[in-house]
Design an enzyme around this catalytic site. Sequence first.
Site, PDB file in Angstrom:
ATOM      1  N   HIS A 157      -5.160  14.389  -8.992  1.00  0.00           N
ATOM      2  CA  HIS A 157      -5.277  12.969  -9.378  1.00  0.00           C
ATOM      3  C   HIS A 157      -4.412  12.633 -10.588  1.00  0.00           C
ATOM      4  CE1 HIS A 157      -8.445  11.773  -6.559  1.00  0.00           C
ATOM      5  NE2 HIS A 157      -8.946  12.998  -6.728  1.00  0.00           N
TER       6      HIS A 157
ATOM      7  N   ASP B 290      -1.936   9.557 -10.591  1.00  0.00           N
ATOM      8  CA  ASP B 290      -1.862   8.490 -11.598  1.00  0.00           C
ATOM      9  C   ASP B 290      -0.426   8.255 -12.049  1.00  0.00           C
ATOM     10  OD1 ASP B 290      -4.569   8.193 -11.447  1.00  0.00           O
ATOM     11  OD2 ASP B 290      -5.019   9.256 -13.318  1.00  0.00           O
TER      12      ASP B 290
ATOM     13  N   ASN C 113      -2.721  12.863  -3.708  1.00  0.00           N
ATOM     14  CA  ASN C 113      -3.813  13.274  -4.606  1.00  0.00           C
ATOM     15  C   ASN C 113      -4.333  14.659  -4.254  1.00  0.00           C
ATOM     16  OD1 ASN C 113      -4.054  11.185  -6.481  1.00  0.00           O
ATOM     17  ND2 ASN C 113      -5.280   9.924  -5.113  1.00  0.00           N
TER      18      ASN C 113
ATOM     19  N   ASP D 107       0.845  -1.186   0.000  1.00  0.00           N
ATOM     20  CA  ASP D 107       0.000   0.000   0.000  1.00  0.00           C
ATOM     21  C   ASP D 107       0.889   1.248   0.000  1.00  0.00           C
ATOM     22  OD1 ASP D 107      -3.061   0.702   0.545  1.00  0.00           O
ATOM     23  OD2 ASP D 107      -1.816   2.147   1.625  1.00  0.00           O
TER      24      ASP D 107
ATOM     25  N   GLU E 160      -4.774   2.328  -4.277  1.00  0.00           N
ATOM     26  CA  GLU E 160      -3.322   2.409  -4.145  1.00  0.00           C
ATOM     27  C   GLU E 160      -2.737   1.144  -3.563  1.00  0.00           C
ATOM     28  OE1 GLU E 160      -4.940   4.278  -0.304  1.00  0.00           O
ATOM     29  OE2 GLU E 160      -5.536   4.101  -2.385  1.00  0.00           O
TER      30      GLU E 160
END
Length: 359
Positions: free
Chosen positions: A244, A248, A239, A231, A274
């Site tokens: 975002h 990405d 973010n 994780d 994630e």
Amino acid sequence: MLKELFVNLTILITFNYLFTHLFKERLVHKKDSIYFQAVKGLACGLLGVILIVFGFTYQHSIIDLRHIPIMIAALYGGWVSTAMALVVIAAGRLLITMNTSAIYSVIIICFAAIPSLIVSKRKKVQLKHAFYLMIITNTLISISFYFFIDLHSYQLHLYFWIISITGGMLSLYIIDHETNAHLLFKQYKFQAHFDFLTGVYNRRKFEEITQTLYQQAANTPHFQFALIYMDIDHFKTINDQYGHHEGDQVLKELGLRLKQSIRNTDPAARIGGEEFAVLLPNCTLAKAVQIAERIRGAINDAPIRLTNGEELSITVSLGAAHYPNNKEHPESLPILADQMLYKAKETGRNKVCFSEKKE
């Protein structure tokens, strides 16, 4: 003569389906190795010889559609394929009957291949370009027939033009349609199995692989494997702070580093926003922990360059579980791996947690 030309057309269409299934996506580009270009040309050349065999004889000359395989070789293979196809067709024609007409026909087919080679330099050949090419090629062949082998039958020229245009356009349409269909199928298959952003497996495909591994563990004595859950630490903050789009970018880079840190045979997947997972078949617990540390180091040791040029250092937390060291039943392994991941995040993050005892 119409019957023989129709037989040529039937053979041509049948070959096109076989041709597309044989080479598939290799038809959409010409940057193949010389070997594959030669194989394409050989296939087209053999088709040309078959068309000659099933052509019809007119005043010691054989009339057929051999120029269409030359065009296919040029448009979907390049000059190497074209040269190979020409050599095979010329050799086949001269072996069938060696006479003046055969020599003229070899010269004619070489001359008619020039427009195809010129058009083949385009990155994408559209059907309208192919139609213009067929008009030019047929004109060259008809003029050559008329002056070199005294083929003055207007009816024969008409039949030749109708069947040739039909065969050429059908050939290119079939190849283009089947190739695009194959590429779309390949794309849909990729989307069904892989995460579009990171390039690793998606959750559904990963669960299929996991179930297969469970069955293998149940049926194979002494079989072992490990499961790693990973994780990204503070991903929500990334973010929120960078957007975002940059998030990405972090996921893409993390997926790349993850694949570089494991074996090609080790399935890796993005199973959440994630969260990632890795299966390690035939792997000891000690080796699994070593691989998990390698993954953590690969992400921690080098910052990720965002699309705006800024570099961002990120860390990950990992939890590892092993069968049969940790669990008697492999189906329980994801629960333990998730618990170890939670422990890693609760005890400081940027670490690997695992259990050495059976739970």
